[in-house]
Design an enzyme around this catalytic site. Structure first.
Site, PDB file in Angstrom:
ATOM      1  N   THR A 299       0.830  -1.208   0.000  1.00 23.45           N
ATOM      2  CA  THR A 299       0.000   0.000   0.000  1.00 23.45           C
ATOM      3  C   THR A 299       0.862   1.254   0.000  1.00 23.45           C
ATOM      4  O   THR A 299       0.532   2.241  -0.655  1.00 23.45           O
ATOM      5  CB  THR A 299      -0.933  -0.005   1.221  1.00 23.45           C
ATOM      6  OG1 THR A 299      -1.625  -1.242   1.244  1.00 23.45           O
ATOM      7  CG2 THR A 299      -1.939   1.118   1.134  1.00 23.45           C
ATOM      8  N   TYR A 440      -7.233   2.056   3.729  1.00 19.02           N
ATOM      9  CA  TYR A 440      -7.188   0.590   3.896  1.00 19.02           C
ATOM     10  C   TYR A 440      -5.839   0.093   4.407  1.00 19.02           C
ATOM     11  O   TYR A 440      -4.903   0.853   4.501  1.00 19.02           O
ATOM     12  CB  TYR A 440      -7.677  -0.155   2.659  1.00 19.02           C
ATOM     13  CG  TYR A 440      -6.964  -0.040   1.334  1.00 19.02           C
ATOM     14  CD1 TYR A 440      -5.727   0.543   1.172  1.00 19.02           C
ATOM     15  CD2 TYR A 440      -7.585  -0.577   0.195  1.00 19.02           C
ATOM     16  CE1 TYR A 440      -5.118   0.604  -0.067  1.00 19.02           C
ATOM     17  CE2 TYR A 440      -6.974  -0.517  -1.051  1.00 19.02           C
ATOM     18  CZ  TYR A 440      -5.736   0.075  -1.168  1.00 19.02           C
ATOM     19  OH  TYR A 440      -5.133   0.124  -2.393  1.00 19.02           O
ATOM     20  N   GLU A 441      -5.807  -1.167   4.774  1.00 18.85           N
ATOM     21  CA  GLU A 441      -4.621  -1.772   5.410  1.00 18.85           C
ATOM     22  C   GLU A 441      -4.217  -1.005   6.670  1.00 18.85           C
ATOM     23  O   GLU A 441      -3.034  -0.878   6.969  1.00 18.85           O
ATOM     24  CB  GLU A 441      -3.438  -1.833   4.432  1.00 18.85           C
ATOM     25  CG  GLU A 441      -3.655  -2.695   3.214  1.00 18.85           C
ATOM     26  CD  GLU A 441      -3.852  -4.168   3.536  1.00 18.85           C
ATOM     27  OE1 GLU A 441      -3.481  -4.589   4.643  1.00 18.85           O
ATOM     28  OE2 GLU A 441      -4.416  -4.889   2.697  1.00 18.85           O
ATOM     29  N   GLY A 442      -5.202  -0.518   7.423  1.00 23.03           N
ATOM     30  CA  GLY A 442      -4.913   0.271   8.613  1.00 23.03           C
ATOM     31  C   GLY A 442      -4.802   1.742   8.251  1.00 23.03           C
ATOM     32  O   GLY A 442      -3.899   2.126   7.520  1.00 23.03           O
ATOM     33  N   GLN A 447      -1.761   3.386  11.816  1.00 20.39           N
ATOM     34  CA  GLN A 447      -0.309   3.238  11.598  1.00 20.39           C
ATOM     35  C   GLN A 447       0.462   4.057  12.628  1.00 20.39           C
ATOM     36  O   GLN A 447       1.500   3.631  13.135  1.00 20.39           O
ATOM     37  CB  GLN A 447       0.092   3.714  10.187  1.00 20.39           C
ATOM     38  CG  GLN A 447      -0.605   3.019   9.038  1.00 20.39           C
ATOM     39  CD  GLN A 447      -0.367   1.532   8.998  1.00 20.39           C
ATOM     40  OE1 GLN A 447       0.694   1.052   9.381  1.00 20.39           O
ATOM     41  NE2 GLN A 447      -1.356   0.786   8.555  1.00 20.39           N
TER      42      GLN A 447
END
Lengths: 595, 589
Positions: A299, A440-442, A447
């Site tokens: 990402t 997305y993906e956190g 993060q």
């Protein structure tokens, strides 16, 4: 419409000159060696595929999007054909383990390829990208039966994989997920529940789809400690690899999104679908984390790849569009006006794009080398050191490069003026496609908590020290180098400040647990700007030793100067904001927010 | 899907408590406008934006406008809604009373605009473009043109459009090619192609009045040879009835990132009959009268959409249960705590709130200057006219830049749902995005600010603003020092940088362009600090048990501590000067 061109010269510069890729690849253990010739071939062929096959499908994919019917999801015209070509050329197997038919190349090669195919067509690149992540999880945690039955097909690309985490009420808080798994006693489980936001959850590109699903076994502990991981194929696979019955998983709908319209984002309904436990019960999140680190790097790459595309588009237009005259006298006296690249503010936008994009490329590629070293480094010590740095840098890479990537994409639009807002010019699609990457993906906020909470505070600052020491060493080594002074002095000063600020926040956090969340995003951005400054300083050192008259090398020094003088000062406001404490965030009662 | 709620309490607070609008209106001789009328207008505006405009926002985005052989169809419900808006008099709030307009101060009109954009920007645009065209006609056209066109425009029977841009001429209007040939009857024959014409063609009204920039065959080159023409879609007979169709047609509509329900047209003029507005070759000057209003209105788009985004993000953050408070569970009986417990979610919401509420106060402050410049007299009038010049580019660019930032944050609060269309948050981002580009891209606003509005008069108007902020800080005593001290620091930085850049501009032609965008942001942040200090002053004198005032003080503090420090980074960037931008050869990019 800007058609992606792989920035091969810059990629080669970063890989060969900055990161000494030749030595790097020669040193790795347990993987096929990437010789300089092989690396060149992969980059050149990958660039060709990205530019010739994928880039032309980028706008079509956005305009057509995916369509849903009860029989399944149809991808945009040309997507499947492009995938068949990709698969036949062997790209899906590049980083896969050789015992299941893979080429066994180091993980970095797959991510370098994804930089190019993602820049050309991000939506399309998500299909093989996620599939690769799912395959890596199976390579590490799957049992023999699972690996033998599924990996060869996934490696050759005739089946794809997905990751099913999110549920309507459980996004960042995976511990709340409700999807159930009941043990059938024969080694299988029945999986029941609803998953949302599943990228490539259904499509027409491959004959089978292998879902990796988080679910809770009956009687499991609450929260994140009670989550297990299951393999749930769309079609049950026989021992000989042939396809059997359709499993109880169906796509209920796909989302209508702001962008990445060529990527199918599915709602998946599992209705007593047959699933196979991966590894042990209640260890699902640990397994997922393996793939999440890679997925986060993937990402981060989205910020870089699409940032690159926005810069290319912006630059091309700025050189061609004639509008107004330079204030220091006409530069195109025979034309009706000068190209807009003569205007200082247009240059400010372009240089911001260039400095952030090239700085991010160096930063991300460096991390890719660490990914290789963490599992295939020459010695255990190298592996350990790389692994520590990797853990620290991954959340910075994911959040910083996507946040600044969005800024870069917005400048691309802005340079085009009104045309930037019009679909056919392609610049607004970049912004829409890129916008998902901070979510997305956190999300960026997640993060930042991972960075400051787990990676910094969780190691008592040790992980950070590993990095600041490196930067310190670099600065020390440059002492007395007058040409480097303008870069090294601010870098050394910020590097010192970084450690001090971290201590201050750590002390405050002992008194008040809200201090971490209150500082986290500013802290992450602050860290990112310093990391990119470190990369630019190293690039300047190389460029200064380059041959006279090489415009590429000369532009590196000037771009670095721009970065240090006009972008790096952002650290100051992030510092002041994070040090202002949690009170100014937490003091408001909920009913004081709005009327 | 977000449903718009007009932030009436804050609007009234700004209008009445911060800016004492009623006193000002009476000083300006606007006796008919008082607090009661203002509140009644705000109430009605809230109703119409919430009940009529907001419900058509998502459907308008999904359906968009459609084009078929020169005919443009707006989304379902738009024609009826436009008629209702017109009949309510919302298109004639600030008009020439001689032709049926109402004399409502801009301070108030802009709050209606904020609501209309927040509820449905695409629909609001048709109305405000018509008001803008009517304003240009009222200010520059002959009596004959005014009496023939203005009454039906004010009544909403006819709409207006502004036709400036051509395919090769956007920012650089001096190179337009549309031609105007003088005719024997005193009219002109207009031929050429215009692009990006908002409301250039549609089915909302029976006629559309285009204001078109064109050049006479013998006109001087560049921007000094541009004239302004009125070109009706249908000719208007002496009795006011509609005659033949004029030679102007819509060649296509653009497919855009957002404002899908607003028709952005390519217009082809093929010997269309036009009438000169104002003097020959003075077309750009005539356009500029209306530009100050238009630019503030575009700024208000950034404000309206970020306010809408904040409302929805706040609702979502209160309802969405996810994770636990770092300080221990707050919603023990629920599966998780609301997002409101997380410091970073609060940081996002407070950033939105701090920008939205300061932006609203700033917009009303600019409205106050516009009203004083228009209705006032003597020194006060002149002072305000100077401030309008100074503040307009800041209002346009800063409100829209912060508008994009705030709508992106709103989307971020929603997590993955923010990316999905049915939740409405991504539409706000797409719709707001155009406001940084049209009516002069924000880079152009910044050049206008530093070049024309500051350097060309030695920073005179900026000195007036700086003095006003200093005077305010000097007069305030006690607890307010917490807010006035950071304000004063920012003012000093702004003053120093103004001098630095002006002095560099003496021998560096690129000094202004290299500093301009960051400088505009420093000015914007400093003005927001001024607005927050003024609001904090009112809140400190009010009942602190009222959550409204307590919230104001907390937000003012948040702004000073967490957002105002951006001034320092921006200032450092400005001090870097122009060499770092100009030294790179074009090939080396």
């Amino acid at each position: 419409m800007p058609l992606y061109k792989a920035p091969l010269r810059d990629m080669q510069f970063v890989l060969k000159d900055l990161l000494k890729a030749e030595d790097h690849y020669a040193s790795l253990q347990g993987r096929e060696e990437v010789t300089p010739d092989l690396m060149d071939a992969i980059l050149t062929e990958g660039a060709k595929f990205a530019e010739e096959v994928l880039a032309p499908l980028n706008q079509v994919g956005d305009q057509q999007g995916c369509t849903w019917s009860e029989d399944g999801v149809t991808t945009p015209e040309g997507f499947k054909e492009a995938y068949d070509q990709y698969r036949e050329a062997g790209w899906t197997s590049m980083s896969a383990r050789s015992e299941f038919g893979g080429q066994g190349l180091p993980p970095s090669m797959g991510l370098l390829l994804s930089d190019m195919i993602g820049g050309a067509n991000w939506s399309w690149s998500m299909y093989p990208g996620l599939s690769g992540s799912a395959a890596r999880v199976l390579e590490v945690y799957g049992n023999e039966m699972q690996q033998e039955r599924y990996l060869p097909k996934m490696t050759e690309g005739s089946w794809m994989g997905t990751m099913c985490l999110t549920e309507p009420h459980a996004g960042s808080d995976v511990g709340l997920s409700r999807t159930k798994a009941s043990n059938n006693g024969d080694g299988t489980y029945n999986i029941t529940g609803t998953k949302i936001f599943i990228s490539s959850g259904d499509h027409d590109m491959t004959e089978n789809i292998i879902h990796l699903v988080l679910a809770r076994v009956e009687g499991a502990p609450e929260g994140t400690k009670g989550i297990s991981l299951f393999l749930v194929p769309k079609f049950i696979a026989h021992e000989d690899g042939s396809l059997g019955d359709r499993n109880g998983v169906t796509c209920g709908s796909i989302e209508h999104k702001m962008g990445i319209k060529g990527s199918a984002t599915a709602v998946l309904n599992f209705d007593a679908a047959t699933g196979y436990l991966i590894g042990e019960e209640n260890q699902g999140l640990t397994y997922m984390f393996l793939m999440m680190n890679t997925a986060r790097m993937g990402t981060a790459m989205q910020g870089l790849s699409l940032g690159q595309l926005a810069y290319q588009g912006g630059l091309e237009y700025a050189r061609e569009r004639l509008q107004m005259r330079s204030l220091s006298g006409p530069k195109n006296p025979d034309g009706p006006a000068d190209p807009i690249i003569v205007h200082p503010d247009v240059r400010r936008m372009l240089l911001t794009q260039k400095a952030l994009t090239e700085g991010s490329r160096a930063f991300l590629y460096w991390i890719l080398m660490l990914v290789d070293q963490a599992s295939h480094g020459e010695t255990e010590e190298i592996q350990k050191e790389a692994d520590e740095l990797l853990h620290l840098l991954t959340p910075i890479a994911k959040a910083f490069v996507t946040e600044t990537g969005l800024e870069v994409a917005n400048y691309g639009m802005q340079i085009y003026g009104g045309h930037g807002y019009i679909g056919e010019w392609g610049m607004e699609q970049i912004v829409r496609d890129l916008r998902i990457s901070t979510l997305y993906e956190g999300t960026t906020g997640i993060q930042a908590l991972d960075l400051l909470g787990r990676k910094i505070m969780g190691t008592g600052g040790k992980a950070l020290m590993g990095l600041t020491k490196r930067i310190h060493k670099f600065c020390e080594a440059q002492a007395g180098n007058a040409a480097m002074e303008e870069f090294v002095a601010p870098l050394a000063q910020l590097n010192k400040e970084w450690g001090e600020i971290t201590m201050q926040i750590g002390e405050k956090a002992m008194q008040n647990p809200d201090e971490v969340g209150a500082a986290s995003v500013d802290y992450l951005m602050y860290s990112g700007y310093i990391a990119i400054a470190f990369m630019w300083a190293q690039m300047v050192e190389l460029a200064a030793g380059g041959s006279e008259g090489d415009a590429f090398m000369a532009s590196k020094v000037k771009t670095a100067r721009f970065y240090f003088q006009r972008i790096l000062p952002r650290t100051e406001s992030h510092k002041l904001s994070m040090l202002s404490g949690a009170d100014n965030l937490m003091a408001l009662d909920v009913d004081e927010f709005a009327f | 899907m977000p449903e718009y709620k007009a932030p009436l309490r804050d609007m009234q607070f700004v209008l009445h408590d911060v800016f004492q609008a009623e006193t000002l209106w009476s000083e300006l001789g606007l006796e008919d406008v008082n607090r009661e009328l203002a509140d009644a207008i705000l109430d009605e505006a809230a109703k119409i934006s919430q009940n009529l405009m907001s419900p058509l926002n998502r459907s308008g985005d999904e359906q968009g406008v459609s084009w078929n052989d020169t005919v443009v169809t707006t989304p379902d419900g738009f024609p009826a809604a436009y008629r209702e808006l017109a009949e309510g008099g919302w298109g004639a709030l600030a008009g020439d009373p001689e032709y049926g307009g109402q004399v409502i101060p801009k301070m108030l009109v802009l709050l209606f605009e904020e609501m209309s954009y927040g509820a449905n920007m695409a629909l609001g645009l048709y109305l405000s473009l018509t008001s803008g065209a009517a304003l240009a006609i009222a200010s520059h056209a002959s009596e004959e043109l005014k009496s023939r066109y203005l009454p039906d425009m004010y009544a909403g029977n006819w709409a207006g459009s502004m036709c400036l841009t051509e395919a090769h001429a956007g920012t650089d209007l001096g190179i337009i090619r549309t031609k105007a040939e003088p005719q024997a009857d005193g009219s002109y024959s207009i031929t050429g192609n215009k692009i990006f014409i908002t409301g250039g063609e549609h089915d909302l009204t029976e006629n559309i009045i285009h204001l078109v920039l064109a050049k006479l065959p013998d006109a001087p080159a560049g921007s000094k040879g541009i004239s302004l023409f009125l070109v009706p879609k249908f000719h208007v007979n002496d009795d006011g009835s509609l005659g033949e169709r004029n030679e102007v047609s819509c060649g296509s509509v653009e497919h855009k990132m957002g404002i899908h329900a607003s028709a952005t047209c390519v217009l082809n003029f093929d010997g269309a009959k036009g009438y000169l507005v104002g003097e020959l070759n003075r077309g750009l000057a005539a356009m500029f009268t209306m530009m100050n209003y238009e630019r503030l209105s575009v700024g208000v788009q950034g404000l309206g959409l970020s306010s809408a985004s904040y409302q929805s993000a706040l609702d979502y953050a209160q309802e969405r249960l996810q994770g636990r408070s770092p300080a221990g569970p707050e919603n023990r009986d629920g599966p998780a705590d609301s997002l409101m417990v997380h410091p970073d979610v609060r940081r996002m919401l407070l950033t939105q709130k701090a920008y939205v509420e300061a932006g609203r106060a700033f917009a009303v402050f600019v409205g106050q200057q516009l009203d004083t410049a228009k209705f006032g007299s003597g020194e006060a009038q002149q002072r305000s006219a100077g401030l309008v010049e100074l503040l307009t580019p800041i209002a346009k660019a800063f409100l829209t830049d912060k508008g994009l930032e705030a709508t992106i944050i709103g989307q971020q609060v929603f997590g993955g749902h923010g990316y999905v269309r049915e939740w409405g948050m991504e539409q706000l981002v797409r719709d707001t995005r155009i406001a940084q580009i049209y009516e002069g891209a924000n880079g152009i606003q910044a050049l206008d600010l530093m070049g024309r509005k500051i350097a060309s008069n030695g920073g005179q108007n900026m000195a007036v603003l700086i003095q006003e902020m200093r005077d305010f800080a000097a007069a305030a005593e006690g607890e307010i020092a917490e807010f006035t001290q950071p304000l004063l620091d920012a003012v000093t930085e702004l003053e120093t940088l103004t001098a630095t850049v002006l002095s560099a501009a003496g021998d560096d032609p690129h000094a202004i362009g290299a500093a301009s965008v960051e400088y505009l942001h420093i000015a914007g942040l400093t003005i927001y600090a001024y607005m927050w200090a003024r609001m904090a002053g009112v809140a400190l004198a009010a009942d602190q048990n009222d959550a409204f005032y307590a919230g104001k003080l907390h937000t003012a503090r948040f702004f000073m501590q967490r957002l105002l420090p951006q001034v320092k980074s921006l200032a450092e960037s400005v001090r870097a000067g122009s060499a770092v931008l100009m030294d790179i050869p074009v090939e080396a990019f």
